[in-house]
Each structure stands twice: as C-alpha cells, then as structure tokens.
Design a protein around this motif. Structure first.
Motif, PDB file in Angstrom:
ATOM      1  N   GLY A 160       4.472 -22.214  -6.403  1.00  0.00           N
ATOM      2  CA  GLY A 160       4.791 -23.061  -5.264  1.00  0.00           C
ATOM      3  C   GLY A 160       4.147 -22.689  -3.942  1.00  0.00           C
ATOM      4  O   GLY A 160       4.344 -23.393  -2.957  1.00  0.00           O
ATOM      5  N   LEU A 161       3.394 -21.597  -3.892  1.00  0.00           N
ATOM      6  CA  LEU A 161       2.715 -21.263  -2.643  1.00  0.00           C
ATOM      7  C   LEU A 161       1.691 -22.361  -2.363  1.00  0.00           C
ATOM      8  O   LEU A 161       0.904 -22.720  -3.242  1.00  0.00           O
ATOM      9  CB  LEU A 161       2.020 -19.901  -2.756  1.00  0.00           C
ATOM     10  CG  LEU A 161       1.518 -19.323  -1.444  1.00  0.00           C
ATOM     11  CD1 LEU A 161       2.679 -18.997  -0.500  1.00  0.00           C
ATOM     12  CD2 LEU A 161       0.691 -18.070  -1.694  1.00  0.00           C
ATOM     13  N   PRO A 162       1.691 -22.944  -1.168  1.00  0.00           N
ATOM     14  CA  PRO A 162       0.824 -24.103  -0.899  1.00  0.00           C
ATOM     15  C   PRO A 162      -0.660 -23.730  -0.723  1.00  0.00           C
ATOM     16  O   PRO A 162      -1.219 -23.774   0.360  1.00  0.00           O
ATOM     17  CB  PRO A 162       1.420 -24.705   0.370  1.00  0.00           C
ATOM     18  CG  PRO A 162       2.176 -23.614   1.027  1.00  0.00           C
ATOM     19  CD  PRO A 162       2.586 -22.667  -0.052  1.00  0.00           C
ATOM     20  N   ILE A 163      -1.272 -23.377  -1.835  1.00  0.00           N
ATOM     21  CA  ILE A 163      -2.708 -23.102  -1.882  1.00  0.00           C
ATOM     22  C   ILE A 163      -3.383 -24.345  -2.435  1.00  0.00           C
ATOM     23  O   ILE A 163      -2.978 -24.868  -3.474  1.00  0.00           O
ATOM     24  CB  ILE A 163      -3.014 -21.891  -2.782  1.00  0.00           C
ATOM     25  CG1 ILE A 163      -2.388 -20.620  -2.227  1.00  0.00           C
ATOM     26  CG2 ILE A 163      -4.521 -21.715  -2.953  1.00  0.00           C
ATOM     27  CD1 ILE A 163      -2.489 -19.409  -3.151  1.00  0.00           C
ATOM     28  N   ASN A 164      -4.402 -24.812  -1.743  1.00  0.00           N
ATOM     29  CA  ASN A 164      -5.157 -25.957  -2.212  1.00  0.00           C
ATOM     30  C   ASN A 164      -6.249 -25.501  -3.183  1.00  0.00           C
ATOM     31  O   ASN A 164      -6.196 -25.800  -4.361  1.00  0.00           O
ATOM     32  CB  ASN A 164      -5.757 -26.717  -1.024  1.00  0.00           C
ATOM     33  CG  ASN A 164      -6.390 -28.027  -1.409  1.00  0.00           C
ATOM     34  OD1 ASN A 164      -5.935 -28.684  -2.326  1.00  0.00           O
ATOM     35  ND2 ASN A 164      -7.432 -28.387  -0.709  1.00  0.00           N
ATOM     36  N   ILE A 188      -3.551 -24.038   2.207  1.00  0.00           N
ATOM     37  CA  ILE A 188      -4.663 -23.174   2.574  1.00  0.00           C
ATOM     38  C   ILE A 188      -5.651 -23.084   1.416  1.00  0.00           C
ATOM     39  O   ILE A 188      -5.276 -23.267   0.260  1.00  0.00           O
ATOM     40  CB  ILE A 188      -4.193 -21.763   3.000  1.00  0.00           C
ATOM     41  CG1 ILE A 188      -3.463 -21.039   1.865  1.00  0.00           C
ATOM     42  CG2 ILE A 188      -3.317 -21.837   4.236  1.00  0.00           C
ATOM     43  CD1 ILE A 188      -3.126 -19.582   2.165  1.00  0.00           C
ATOM     44  N   ASP A 189      -6.901 -22.834   1.750  1.00  0.00           N
ATOM     45  CA  ASP A 189      -7.937 -22.553   0.771  1.00  0.00           C
ATOM     46  C   ASP A 189      -8.258 -21.073   0.875  1.00  0.00           C
ATOM     47  O   ASP A 189      -8.308 -20.525   1.977  1.00  0.00           O
ATOM     48  CB  ASP A 189      -9.214 -23.356   1.062  1.00  0.00           C
ATOM     49  CG  ASP A 189      -8.992 -24.864   0.972  1.00  0.00           C
ATOM     50  OD1 ASP A 189      -8.094 -25.294   0.221  1.00  0.00           O
ATOM     51  OD2 ASP A 189      -9.728 -25.596   1.651  1.00  0.00           O
ATOM     52  N   ILE A 190      -8.459 -20.422  -0.253  1.00  0.00           N
ATOM     53  CA  ILE A 190      -8.752 -18.992  -0.258  1.00  0.00           C
ATOM     54  C   ILE A 190     -10.032 -18.733  -1.041  1.00  0.00           C
ATOM     55  O   ILE A 190     -10.185 -19.209  -2.163  1.00  0.00           O
ATOM     56  CB  ILE A 190      -7.582 -18.186  -0.863  1.00  0.00           C
ATOM     57  CG1 ILE A 190      -6.342 -18.334   0.024  1.00  0.00           C
ATOM     58  CG2 ILE A 190      -7.963 -16.716  -1.041  1.00  0.00           C
ATOM     59  CD1 ILE A 190      -5.107 -17.625  -0.480  1.00  0.00           C
ATOM     60  N   VAL A 191     -10.932 -17.979  -0.416  1.00  0.00           N
ATOM     61  CA  VAL A 191     -12.162 -17.529  -1.068  1.00  0.00           C
ATOM     62  C   VAL A 191     -12.052 -16.022  -1.182  1.00  0.00           C
ATOM     63  O   VAL A 191     -11.785 -15.338  -0.194  1.00  0.00           O
ATOM     64  CB  VAL A 191     -13.414 -17.910  -0.245  1.00  0.00           C
ATOM     65  CG1 VAL A 191     -14.672 -17.397  -0.911  1.00  0.00           C
ATOM     66  CG2 VAL A 191     -13.469 -19.420  -0.029  1.00  0.00           C
ATOM     67  N   ILE A 192     -12.240 -15.506  -2.383  1.00  0.00           N
ATOM     68  CA  ILE A 192     -12.040 -14.083  -2.615  1.00  0.00           C
ATOM     69  C   ILE A 192     -13.094 -13.552  -3.582  1.00  0.00           C
ATOM     70  O   ILE A 192     -13.431 -14.229  -4.554  1.00  0.00           O
ATOM     71  CB  ILE A 192     -10.611 -13.833  -3.155  1.00  0.00           C
ATOM     72  CG1 ILE A 192     -10.286 -12.361  -3.235  1.00  0.00           C
ATOM     73  CG2 ILE A 192     -10.388 -14.513  -4.472  1.00  0.00           C
ATOM     74  CD1 ILE A 192      -8.810 -12.087  -3.425  1.00  0.00           C
ATOM     75  N   ALA A 247      -6.145 -14.018 -10.248  1.00  0.00           N
ATOM     76  CA  ALA A 247      -5.067 -14.410 -11.163  1.00  0.00           C
ATOM     77  C   ALA A 247      -3.726 -14.358 -10.431  1.00  0.00           C
ATOM     78  O   ALA A 247      -2.873 -15.221 -10.630  1.00  0.00           O
ATOM     79  CB  ALA A 247      -5.045 -13.505 -12.394  1.00  0.00           C
ATOM     80  N   GLY A 248      -3.562 -13.358  -9.561  1.00  0.00           N
ATOM     81  CA  GLY A 248      -2.351 -13.283  -8.743  1.00  0.00           C
ATOM     82  C   GLY A 248      -2.228 -14.482  -7.822  1.00  0.00           C
ATOM     83  O   GLY A 248      -1.146 -15.024  -7.618  1.00  0.00           O
ATOM     84  N   GLY A 249      -3.356 -14.923  -7.257  1.00  0.00           N
ATOM     85  CA  GLY A 249      -3.356 -16.115  -6.411  1.00  0.00           C
ATOM     86  C   GLY A 249      -2.986 -17.362  -7.189  1.00  0.00           C
ATOM     87  O   GLY A 249      -2.220 -18.211  -6.722  1.00  0.00           O
ATOM     88  N   TYR A 250      -3.527 -17.477  -8.393  1.00  0.00           N
ATOM     89  CA  TYR A 250      -3.214 -18.630  -9.238  1.00  0.00           C
ATOM     90  C   TYR A 250      -1.726 -18.638  -9.603  1.00  0.00           C
ATOM     91  O   TYR A 250      -1.076 -19.686  -9.573  1.00  0.00           O
ATOM     92  CB  TYR A 250      -4.073 -18.606 -10.501  1.00  0.00           C
ATOM     93  CG  TYR A 250      -3.785 -19.750 -11.434  1.00  0.00           C
ATOM     94  CD1 TYR A 250      -4.267 -21.032 -11.146  1.00  0.00           C
ATOM     95  CD2 TYR A 250      -3.025 -19.568 -12.573  1.00  0.00           C
ATOM     96  CE1 TYR A 250      -3.994 -22.095 -11.991  1.00  0.00           C
ATOM     97  CE2 TYR A 250      -2.746 -20.621 -13.418  1.00  0.00           C
ATOM     98  CZ  TYR A 250      -3.226 -21.876 -13.120  1.00  0.00           C
ATOM     99  OH  TYR A 250      -2.945 -22.927 -13.962  1.00  0.00           O
ATOM    100  N   MET A 251      -1.202 -17.458  -9.917  1.00  0.00           N
ATOM    101  CA  MET A 251       0.220 -17.377 -10.259  1.00  0.00           C
ATOM    102  C   MET A 251       1.088 -17.759  -9.061  1.00  0.00           C
ATOM    103  O   MET A 251       2.082 -18.482  -9.214  1.00  0.00           O
ATOM    104  CB  MET A 251       0.548 -15.969 -10.761  1.00  0.00           C
ATOM    105  CG  MET A 251      -0.099 -15.665 -12.111  1.00  0.00           C
ATOM    106  SD  MET A 251      -0.133 -13.914 -12.551  1.00  0.00           S
ATOM    107  CE  MET A 251       1.584 -13.518 -12.619  1.00  0.00           C
ATOM    108  N   ALA A 252       0.699 -17.290  -7.861  1.00  0.00           N
ATOM    109  CA  ALA A 252       1.457 -17.644  -6.651  1.00  0.00           C
ATOM    110  C   ALA A 252       1.398 -19.155  -6.413  1.00  0.00           C
ATOM    111  O   ALA A 252       2.394 -19.776  -6.040  1.00  0.00           O
ATOM    112  CB  ALA A 252       0.898 -16.886  -5.441  1.00  0.00           C
ATOM    113  N   LYS A 253       0.228 -19.742  -6.634  1.00  0.00           N
ATOM    114  CA  LYS A 253       0.080 -21.197  -6.475  1.00  0.00           C
ATOM    115  C   LYS A 253       0.980 -21.930  -7.467  1.00  0.00           C
ATOM    116  O   LYS A 253       1.661 -22.896  -7.101  1.00  0.00           O
ATOM    117  CB  LYS A 253      -1.384 -21.591  -6.684  1.00  0.00           C
ATOM    118  CG  LYS A 253      -1.632 -23.076  -6.561  1.00  0.00           C
ATOM    119  CD  LYS A 253      -3.104 -23.403  -6.724  1.00  0.00           C
ATOM    120  CE  LYS A 253      -3.301 -24.921  -6.613  1.00  0.00           C
ATOM    121  NZ  LYS A 253      -4.710 -25.283  -6.578  1.00  0.00           N
ATOM    122  N   GLN A 254       1.004 -21.474  -8.708  1.00  0.00           N
ATOM    123  CA  GLN A 254       1.844 -22.110  -9.727  1.00  0.00           C
ATOM    124  C   GLN A 254       3.328 -21.977  -9.407  1.00  0.00           C
ATOM    125  O   GLN A 254       4.128 -22.813  -9.819  1.00  0.00           O
ATOM    126  CB  GLN A 254       1.546 -21.518 -11.108  1.00  0.00           C
ATOM    127  CG  GLN A 254       0.156 -21.852 -11.617  1.00  0.00           C
ATOM    128  CD  GLN A 254      -0.068 -23.351 -11.722  1.00  0.00           C
ATOM    129  OE1 GLN A 254       0.686 -24.068 -12.373  1.00  0.00           O
ATOM    130  NE2 GLN A 254      -1.103 -23.832 -11.050  1.00  0.00           N
TER     131      GLN A 254
END
Length: 117
Positions: free
Chosen positions: A83-87, A61-65, A74-81
């Motif tokens: 393993g959450l499949p954020i593109n 998924i792509d997220i715009v916030i 920063a929380g999104g980046y940490m979740a991505k790191q």
C-alpha cells in the motif's frame, strides 16, 4: 579458481547449516523485509518536503535505485504491494548486467568476466 566472494560465501553457508544460522542477504526474505523501511522513510521525507499529509491519494512517488541482485528493490516492490503509494520503481544496473540479462533472456548465469564496481 574461486573468487574471494565465492570462498567466503561457501564457508558462510557451510557454517550456517552446521550451526543452524541464517544469512541476511538477497536470497533471504529478511533482507527485503528490512529494506522496506528505506522506502517508507523515503516516502515520508518526500511528503514532508512537499508539504502534504502522508496517505494523500493524489500523491505517489517514483523511485530510481541502483540494483545488483534485486534485493533492495524487492523491498520496494513489497512495500508498494502493501500500500505504499509508489508509482514507478526503476532499477539501474551496472556493467555486469546480470539483472538486465536475466530479465531480457530468462538465463541466469555467471559471466566469464566480472568487473569490480
């Protein structure tokens, strides 16, 4: 003269040091850790709505916030790191542009004028 925010922030920091308390704000790791939940919840709702199983390696998924001091993203980046499949994570900034200014120039300073948003 100090803004209301600066007065409150100063008093909060003084009280926190005296009483050994900890604030939960962008400067504290607790905030982005807690905000990771928003990104996990969003991912789970998206895969549910499109009818795929969570963890499907073909789905990111792509997220715009909107962002101010980058705490939430920063929380999104940490979740991505983790393993959450954020593109893509895309941060929108407002007219006060502190985040954009820091990323473009490397200079962090308070503007002469802050516009209430």
């Amino acid at each position: 003269s100090s803004s209301s925010f600066e007065v409150v922030e100063s008093k909060t920091k003084t009280t926190s040091r005296r009483r050994r308390l900890c604030g939960v704000n962008s400067y504290n790791i607790g905030r982005p850790l807690a905000q990771m939940i928003h990104f996990i919840w969003t991912y789970l709702r998206v895969v549910e709505q499109i009818g795929v199983e969570p963890g499907n390696p073909d789905i990111t998924i792509d997220i715009v916030i909107p962002t101010g001091a980058m705490g939430n993203i920063a929380g999104g980046y940490m979740a991505k790191q983790m393993g959450l499949p954020i593109n893509y994570l895309c941060a929108g900034v407002n007219v006060n542009d502190i985040t954009h200014r820091v990323l473009e120039t490397g200079k962090f300073y308070r503007s002469n004028e802050m516009i209430k948003t």
